[in-house]
Design a protein around this motif. Structure first.
Motif, mmCIF file in Angstrom:
data_model
loop_
_atom_site.group_PDB
_atom_site.id
_atom_site.type_symbol
_atom_site.label_atom_id
_atom_site.label_comp_id
_atom_site.label_asym_id
_atom_site.label_seq_id
_atom_site.Cartn_x
_atom_site.Cartn_y
_atom_site.Cartn_z
ATOM 1 N N LEU A 177 0.864 -1.177 0.000
ATOM 2 C CA LEU A 177 0.000 0.000 0.000
ATOM 3 C C LEU A 177 0.901 1.228 0.000
ATOM 4 C CD1 LEU A 177 -2.588 -1.187 2.700
ATOM 5 C CD2 LEU A 177 -2.660 -1.538 0.206
ATOM 6 N N ASP A 178 0.998 1.886 -1.145
ATOM 7 C CA ASP A 178 1.913 3.001 -1.372
ATOM 8 C C ASP A 178 1.113 4.291 -1.473
ATOM 9 O OD1 ASP A 178 3.612 4.922 -2.442
ATOM 10 O OD2 ASP A 178 4.264 3.710 -4.133
ATOM 11 N N SER A 179 1.403 5.254 -0.565
ATOM 12 C CA SER A 179 0.656 6.512 -0.515
ATOM 13 C C SER A 179 -0.783 6.191 -0.124
ATOM 14 C CB SER A 179 0.733 7.258 -1.848
ATOM 15 O OG SER A 179 2.088 7.454 -2.230
ATOM 16 N N VAL A 180 -0.961 5.926 1.149
ATOM 17 C CA VAL A 180 -2.129 5.186 1.637
ATOM 18 C C VAL A 180 -3.366 6.055 1.792
ATOM 19 C CG1 VAL A 180 -2.995 3.761 3.527
ATOM 20 C CG2 VAL A 180 -0.580 3.598 2.850
ATOM 21 N N VAL A 231 -2.527 -10.825 6.557
ATOM 22 C CA VAL A 231 -1.526 -11.159 5.541
ATOM 23 C C VAL A 231 -0.415 -10.121 5.624
ATOM 24 C CG1 VAL A 231 -3.243 -12.227 4.038
ATOM 25 C CG2 VAL A 231 -2.652 -9.811 3.722
ATOM 26 N N PRO A 232 0.800 -10.477 5.223
ATOM 27 C CA PRO A 232 1.888 -9.492 5.251
ATOM 28 C C PRO A 232 1.517 -8.256 4.436
ATOM 29 C CG PRO A 232 2.755 -11.689 4.861
ATOM 30 C CD PRO A 232 1.268 -11.804 4.760
ATOM 31 N N THR A 233 1.677 -7.073 5.037
ATOM 32 C CA THR A 233 1.270 -5.821 4.403
ATOM 33 C C THR A 233 2.344 -4.762 4.616
ATOM 34 O OG1 THR A 233 -1.064 -6.332 4.811
ATOM 35 C CG2 THR A 233 -0.518 -4.039 4.293
ATOM 36 N N LEU A 234 2.777 -4.157 3.517
ATOM 37 C CA LEU A 234 3.739 -3.061 3.576
ATOM 38 C C LEU A 234 3.006 -1.750 3.371
ATOM 39 C CD1 LEU A 234 6.660 -1.964 3.637
ATOM 40 C CD2 LEU A 234 6.716 -2.288 1.145
ATOM 41 N N LEU A 235 3.118 -0.846 4.332
ATOM 42 C CA LEU A 235 2.566 0.496 4.231
ATOM 43 C C LEU A 235 3.726 1.439 3.910
ATOM 44 C CD1 LEU A 235 0.246 0.530 7.382
ATOM 45 C CD2 LEU A 235 -0.336 -0.127 5.046
ATOM 46 N N LEU A 236 3.660 2.076 2.753
ATOM 47 C CA LEU A 236 4.771 2.875 2.242
ATOM 48 C C LEU A 236 4.315 4.313 2.030
ATOM 49 C CD1 LEU A 236 7.683 2.854 0.994
ATOM 50 C CD2 LEU A 236 6.593 2.254 -1.184
ATOM 51 N N GLY A 237 5.109 5.257 2.492
ATOM 52 C CA GLY A 237 4.746 6.659 2.312
ATOM 53 C C GLY A 237 5.957 7.555 2.245
ATOM 54 N N GLY A 238 5.752 8.764 1.748
ATOM 55 C CA GLY A 238 6.781 9.791 1.740
ATOM 56 C C GLY A 238 6.443 10.869 2.750
ATOM 57 N N ASP A 239 7.463 11.420 3.411
ATOM 58 C CA ASP A 239 7.177 12.407 4.444
ATOM 59 C C ASP A 239 6.879 13.796 3.884
ATOM 60 O OD1 ASP A 239 9.699 13.267 3.694
ATOM 61 O OD2 ASP A 239 10.548 13.226 5.720
ATOM 62 N N ARG A 240 6.890 13.943 2.545
ATOM 63 C CA ARG A 240 6.497 15.210 1.918
ATOM 64 C C ARG A 240 5.158 15.086 1.194
ATOM 65 N NH1 ARG A 240 11.512 17.808 0.926
ATOM 66 N NH2 ARG A 240 12.766 17.441 2.797
ATOM 67 N N ASP A 241 4.411 14.051 1.474
ATOM 68 C CA ASP A 241 3.177 13.768 0.744
ATOM 69 C C ASP A 241 2.004 14.517 1.359
ATOM 70 O OD1 ASP A 241 1.119 12.737 -0.741
ATOM 71 O OD2 ASP A 241 1.516 10.637 -0.267
ATOM 72 N N GLU A 259 -0.610 10.843 8.138
ATOM 73 C CA GLU A 259 -1.664 10.587 9.130
ATOM 74 C C GLU A 259 -2.590 9.479 8.643
ATOM 75 O OE1 GLU A 259 -5.494 12.984 10.941
ATOM 76 O OE2 GLU A 259 -3.613 14.106 10.688
ATOM 77 N N TRP A 260 -2.873 9.455 7.340
ATOM 78 C CA TRP A 260 -3.730 8.406 6.793
ATOM 79 C C TRP A 260 -3.040 7.049 6.867
ATOM 80 C CZ3 TRP A 260 -6.038 10.705 1.621
ATOM 81 C CH2 TRP A 260 -6.863 11.783 1.941
ATOM 82 N N LEU A 261 -1.742 7.024 6.597
ATOM 83 C CA LEU A 261 -0.996 5.758 6.670
ATOM 84 C C LEU A 261 -1.113 5.169 8.071
ATOM 85 C CD1 LEU A 261 2.546 5.051 5.275
ATOM 86 C CD2 LEU A 261 1.990 4.491 7.632
ATOM 87 N N TYR A 262 -0.950 6.006 9.088
ATOM 88 C CA TYR A 262 -1.010 5.494 10.459
ATOM 89 C C TYR A 262 -2.439 5.169 10.879
ATOM 90 C CZ TYR A 262 3.924 6.422 10.775
ATOM 91 O OH TYR A 262 5.275 6.381 10.560
ATOM 92 N N ASP A 263 -3.429 5.838 10.285
ATOM 93 C CA ASP A 263 -4.819 5.413 10.504
ATOM 94 C C ASP A 263 -5.014 3.987 9.997
ATOM 95 O OD1 ASP A 263 -5.518 7.847 11.599
ATOM 96 O OD2 ASP A 263 -6.428 8.638 9.765
ATOM 97 N N GLN A 264 -4.469 3.691 8.814
ATOM 98 C CA GLN A 264 -4.599 2.349 8.258
ATOM 99 C C GLN A 264 -3.791 1.337 9.056
ATOM 100 O OE1 GLN A 264 -6.690 1.236 5.845
ATOM 101 N NE2 GLN A 264 -5.975 -0.783 6.499
ATOM 102 N N LYS A 265 -2.648 1.727 9.562
ATOM 103 C CA LYS A 265 -1.811 0.807 10.345
ATOM 104 C C LYS A 265 -2.588 0.225 11.521
ATOM 105 C CE LYS A 265 2.617 0.522 12.810
ATOM 106 N NZ LYS A 265 2.081 0.115 14.133
ATOM 107 N N ARG A 266 -3.436 1.034 12.144
ATOM 108 C CA ARG A 266 -4.216 0.553 13.292
ATOM 109 C C ARG A 266 -5.217 -0.529 12.903
ATOM 110 N NH1 ARG A 266 -3.373 6.035 14.855
ATOM 111 N NH2 ARG A 266 -5.144 6.795 13.640
ATOM 112 N N ARG A 271 -0.748 -7.203 10.306
ATOM 113 C CA ARG A 271 0.638 -7.552 10.017
ATOM 114 C C ARG A 271 1.298 -6.439 9.199
ATOM 115 N NH1 ARG A 271 1.253 -13.644 8.002
ATOM 116 N NH2 ARG A 271 3.431 -13.038 8.303
ATOM 117 N N ALA A 272 1.246 -5.242 9.750
ATOM 118 C CA ALA A 272 1.730 -4.068 9.028
ATOM 119 C C ALA A 272 3.223 -3.862 9.233
ATOM 120 C CB ALA A 272 0.977 -2.831 9.485
#
Length: 466
Positions: A221-224, A406-416, A422-429, A433-434
């Motif tokens: 999940l890139d740019s979540v 299932v194994p899940t990669l949450l990927l983001g840029g800090d300039r996005d 904030e959305w990435l960390y909302d999804q992490k919760r 298996r993030a």
């Protein structure tokens, strides 16, 4: 859910292109044997070598307009699949963003970016319903919004679009696309998919995983965009903007205070929508925001000309054809999927404006960051759905239902700013298996656009892991 296209009228030479915006899977041959029964396969026709794409076969996936069966008609979706059908880790389905972007035109770009994993995976991409050659066409809305989802459209353009689409507009929600993806999985003859989504593609991947948990091997999940949906007020981006501009300023040793300048500009010129639209577009040109930071400083000190020119350049340079980014599909999907202050797409029109004003009155300075309620209530994605005619609302998953383990990669840029962290960390919760990777200095669409290879290397390590 972002849909930026390009900037043609800016002083910078860079141009914005379309966004692409478990354990190891079973042996591919075993997966094909364990897939849907032979009688349920099919749906792919006209297979032939993809023009200009070595090693790929293009075909058409036939899907019903209405997966519920109540309305006749079928749609033909273009699919491109790599020819390595014996890939040991099975199918990697890459999902583009928008909503409204096609997939097949980006096969070459994605192949280049994901090259390290494509001996082990069979890359597949498709033009989702309402995109590409079959784009939903709304000329007025397309001209006004281009590739932006924040530019404010006129009510007439919105109503004209919905009227042109007619009752069939109800069949372009994300759950319709999820049903298409399940038919694609069956047509490919595989038991599970590994899904790699960018921006709106992350939301689609999440919704597929919620609907078909046993059919997912891994998720990138890139740019979540979180599974709970896009905030039409874009409050997370408003809150994130000062910190992102400050970080960009520190990285380039700029002599100003862009956070203070931003607050001054929005208060002085009442142009929050235009500024936020410009910021979230400009990250694709320069994630250090050099020209924007300078223009904000000049405007804060009483010289708004450079900022106004930048805003106009972004607006002119964001033009896009429906085949590149369908604003008709964009509006139809967001309005069907969204939760708004007035409710869902089936809410009466008469009460919508009042509900929006009430929600705005409840916002605090902490909600808005340096922006104001006029910004929160005036963004294009909000106004499109404010004026969208009543349309039956499809069911949504429970807001706090968790993704399958299932194994899940949450990927983001800090300039996005398009899909803030904030959305990435909302999804992490909501992701059991993030694994989280944040790439410093990167903006939206880390895999395909970041200058640093850190995000792509993280994806390769994740997808090739056991």
């Amino acid at each position: 859910m972002r849909s930026r296209r390009r900037l043609g009228a800016l002083s910078l030479a860079a141009a914005v292109t379309l966004l692409l915006s478990g354990t190891c899977t079973s042996n591919a041959a075993q997966d094909r044997q364990a897939a849907a029964p032979h009688g349920e396969r099919g749906g792919l026709s006209g297979a032939a070598a993809c023009p200009g794409l070595d090693g790929y076969t293009c075909a058409t996936l036939s899907v019903p307009l209405d997966h519920g069966g109540g309305t006749p008609g079928r749609l033909s979706l273009k699919v491109a699949a790599a020819d390595n059908t014996d890939a040991p880790k099975g199918v990697l389905l890459f999902l583009t963003g928008g909503p409204g972007q096609p997939g097949v035109p980006f096969v070459q770009r994605v192949t280049e970016r994901l090259k390290p994993v494509l001996k082990d995976y069979r890359l597949v991409m498709l033009d989702q319903r309402g995109t590409g050659d079959n784009a939903l066409r709304c000329p007025g809305l397309q001209e006004q919004m281009g590739s932006s989802d924040l530019t404010s459209p006129t009510p007439d353009a919105v109503r004209s679009c919905a009227g042109a689409l007619g009752p069939a507009r109800r069949f372009y929600a994300t759950n319709d696309t999820v049903a298409d993806l399940e038919l694609l999985r069956r047509a490919l003859g595989v038991r599970k998919l590994t899904l790699d989504g960018v921006s709106y593609g992350t939301y689609t991947a999440e919704r597929y995983a919620l609907a078909h948990p046993s059919r997912v091997a891994r998720l990138v999940l890139d740019s979540v965009v979180p599974q709970t949906g896009y905030d039409p007020m874009d409050l997370a981006a408003m809150r994130a903007a000062p910190g992102i501009l400050t970080a960009a300023c520190e990285a380039t040793d700029c002599p100003t205070d862009p956070a203070a300048d931003l607050a001054e500009v929005v208060e002085r010129y009442d142009n929050g929508v235009d500024v936020l639209d410009t910021l979230t577009t400009y990250e694709f040109v320069d994630p250090d925001f050099r020209a924007v930071i300078d223009a904000l400083h000049q405007a804060a000190n009483g010289t708004p000309g450079p900022l106004n020119g930048l805003i106009q350049g972004v607006r002119e340079g964001s033009a896009a054809l429906a085949e590149e980014l369908s604003q008709g599909l964009h509006a139809a999907t967001l309005c069907l999927d969204g939760r708004y202050p007035w409710g869902r797409s089936d809410a009466p029109l008469d009460g919508r404006r009042g509900a929006l004003e009430k929600a705005a009155a409840d916002l605090t300075a902490a909600d808005l960051g340096p922006f104001d309620t006029a910004t929160a209530t005036g963004l294009g994605s909000m106004l499109s759905c404010l004026h969208w005619p009543r349309t039956p609302a499809p069911p949504l998953p429970p807001a706090h239902r968790r993704l399958p383990p299932v194994p899940t990669l949450l990927l983001g840029g800090d300039r996005d700013l398009s899909t803030p962290l904030e959305w990435l960390y909302d999804q992490k919760r909501l992701t059991p298996r993030a694994q989280v990777v944040v790439v410093r200095g990167a903006a939206h669409s880390v895999q395909t656009r970041a200058a640093s290879d850190a995000g792509r290397e993280a994806v390769a390590d994740f997808l090739l892991g056991h």
